[in-house]
Design an enzyme around this catalytic site. Structure first.
Site, mmCIF file in Angstrom:
data_model
loop_
_atom_site.group_PDB
_atom_site.id
_atom_site.type_symbol
_atom_site.label_atom_id
_atom_site.label_comp_id
_atom_site.label_asym_id
_atom_site.label_seq_id
_atom_site.Cartn_x
_atom_site.Cartn_y
_atom_site.Cartn_z
ATOM 1 N N GLU A 68 -0.030 17.882 15.653
ATOM 2 C CA GLU A 68 0.608 17.204 16.781
ATOM 3 C C GLU A 68 -0.485 16.756 17.759
ATOM 4 O O GLU A 68 -1.431 17.477 18.023
ATOM 5 C CB GLU A 68 1.626 18.158 17.448
ATOM 6 C CG GLU A 68 2.209 17.716 18.755
ATOM 7 C CD GLU A 68 2.834 16.329 18.742
ATOM 8 O OE1 GLU A 68 3.673 16.043 17.878
ATOM 9 O OE2 GLU A 68 2.465 15.507 19.609
ATOM 10 N N ASP A 117 6.403 7.913 15.148
ATOM 11 C CA ASP A 117 6.436 6.847 16.153
ATOM 12 C C ASP A 117 6.402 5.482 15.455
ATOM 13 O O ASP A 117 5.599 5.273 14.547
ATOM 14 C CB ASP A 117 5.224 6.974 17.095
ATOM 15 C CG ASP A 117 5.333 8.208 17.994
ATOM 16 O OD1 ASP A 117 6.449 8.749 18.120
ATOM 17 O OD2 ASP A 117 4.310 8.622 18.568
HETATM 18 N N1 SAM Z 1 8.951 15.190 14.207
HETATM 19 C C1 SAM Z 1 9.630 15.447 15.444
HETATM 20 C C2 SAM Z 1 11.107 15.226 15.278
HETATM 21 O O1 SAM Z 1 11.515 14.618 14.264
HETATM 22 O O2 SAM Z 1 11.878 15.676 16.143
HETATM 23 C C3 SAM Z 1 9.061 14.586 16.582
HETATM 24 C C4 SAM Z 1 9.241 13.112 16.440
HETATM 25 S S1 SAM Z 1 8.427 12.213 17.752
HETATM 26 C C5 SAM Z 1 9.177 10.659 17.702
HETATM 27 C C6 SAM Z 1 6.839 11.864 17.007
HETATM 28 C C7 SAM Z 1 5.817 12.949 17.265
HETATM 29 O O3 SAM Z 1 4.648 12.625 16.524
HETATM 30 C C8 SAM Z 1 5.389 13.059 18.710
HETATM 31 O O4 SAM Z 1 5.395 14.409 19.107
HETATM 32 C C9 SAM Z 1 3.982 12.472 18.727
HETATM 33 O O5 SAM Z 1 3.165 13.036 19.729
HETATM 34 C C10 SAM Z 1 3.494 12.809 17.330
HETATM 35 N N2 SAM Z 1 2.494 11.878 16.826
HETATM 36 C C11 SAM Z 1 2.574 10.533 16.788
HETATM 37 N N3 SAM Z 1 1.474 9.989 16.267
HETATM 38 C C12 SAM Z 1 0.655 11.025 15.929
HETATM 39 C C13 SAM Z 1 -0.624 11.110 15.367
HETATM 40 N N4 SAM Z 1 -1.316 10.010 15.038
HETATM 41 N N5 SAM Z 1 -1.178 12.319 15.166
HETATM 42 C C14 SAM Z 1 -0.488 13.451 15.528
HETATM 43 N N6 SAM Z 1 0.740 13.429 16.079
HETATM 44 C C15 SAM Z 1 1.310 12.240 16.285
#
Ligand code: SAM
Length: 214
Positions: A68, A117
Site C-alpha cells: 500500500e 485506482d
Molecule cells: N483494495 C482496496 C479495496 O478494494 O477496498 C482499496 C481500493 S482503493 C481504490 C486503491 C488503493 O490502492 C488505495 O489505498 C491506494 O493508495 C492504493 N494504491 C494505488 N496505487 C498504488 C500503487 N502504485 N502502489 C501501492 N498502492 C497503490
C-alpha cells in the site's frame, strides 16, 4: 480512496513488526522474513486491509504481503491484522512501481488487485496497475503456474485491463462481468471495502483471473 492524513501514521507503521521497512533487503528473503517456506501471495493496493486479513485467516498455509502506497491507509490494515493476531501477513508501504526491487524472480505465486485506482486520463495509463507496464513486472516475479486476480466495478478500467492482457501476452483463465451473480466465480469471494460500497449501489463487479502465456 479518500485520504485523511493520520498524524503519527508513518511513525506507527515504522515500528510495527507487521511492516517491512522499504530499505530492508527482502527480494528472495520472504521465507526468512516469515520464518517458513510457505507460498507467497501478494495484494497490491491493499487499502484498509479487510480482504487480506480475512484471506490470511482462512489460509494459514499461505504467506501474504499487502502493498500500500499511503501510511494512513496502511495503518488501518495493520491494526486489523494486529487485532486478529494473524501471523501470516506482512505489509510494505511503497509504490508498486518499484515492486521488482522487493521480490525476486519467480518468488510470488499469486497477485491480487482489488478496485485499483483507475487513472482515467490517457497520459496516466501506465500508472494503472493492470497496464502492460505492470503486467511485464508481474510476469518476472510470478512463479511458473502462478496467476493474477483482478476485481473492479470500473468497466472502463476492466476493459482496458482485458485489452492489456493480449498486448502483454497473458492468457485469460476466467472472466465475469457480474461476479456476485456468477455462482462459480463468486464461490468463497471475500468482499473488499470498496466492493461492499460499490456493489451496494448496484454496480456489477467484474473479475478476471489471468496468467502469463509463456
Ligand atoms: N483494495 C482496496 C479495496 O478494494 O477496498 C482499496 C481500493 S482503493 C481504490 C486503491 C488503493 O490502492 C488505495 O489505498 C491506494 O493508495 C492504493 N494504491 C494505488 N496505487 C498504488 C500503487 N502504485 N502502489 C501501492 N498502492 C497503490
Amino acid at each position: 480512496m479518500r485520504l485523511r492524513n493520520i498524524p503519527g501514521a508513518r511513525e506507527a507503521i515504522g515500528v510495527s513488526e507487521y511492516v517491512i521497512p522499504e530499505e530492508r533487503e527482502c527480494a528472495g528473503k520472504w521465507s526468512e522474513l516469515f520464518g517458513n517456506g510457505q507460498s507467497l501471495h501478494i495484494e497490491i493496493g491493499t487499502g484498509k486491509g479487510r480482504f487480506i486479513t480475512e484471506l490470511a485467516a482462512q489460509h494459514p498455509e499461505v504467506n501474504y504481503v499487502g502493498i500500500e502506497k499511503y501510511s494512513s491507509v496502511l495503518l488501518k490494515a495493520m491494526h486489523k491484522v494486529e487485532e486478529n493476531s494473524i501471523s501470516n501477513v506482512l505489509f510494505m508501504r511503497m509504490d508498486a512501481e518499484h515492486i521488482l526491487r522487493y521480490f525476486e524472480k519467480n518468488e510470488v505465486e499469486r497477485i491480487y488487485l482489488n478496485f485499483s485506482d483507475p487513472w482515467p486520463k490517457e497520459r496516466h495509463a501506465k500508472r494503472r496497475l493492470v497496464s502492460r507496464e505492470f503486467l511485464d513486472r508481474y510476469r518476472i516475479l510470478l512463479k511458473q503456474g502462478g496467476h493474477l486476480e483482478f476485481k473492479t466495478d470500473n468497466r472502463d478500467l476492466f476493459d482496458f485491463g482485458v485489452g492489456q492482457t493480449e498486448i502483454a501476452r497473458w492468457e485469460i483463465m476466467e472472466i465475469t462481468y457480474d461476479l456476485h451473480n456468477d455462482e462459480r466465480m463468486n464461490a468463497g469471494n471475500i468482499m473488499t471495502e470498496y466492493e461492499e460500497r460499490f456493489s451496494a449501489k448496484g454496480n456489477p463487479i467484474c473479475k478476471y483471473i489471468i496468467r502469463p502465456k509463456d
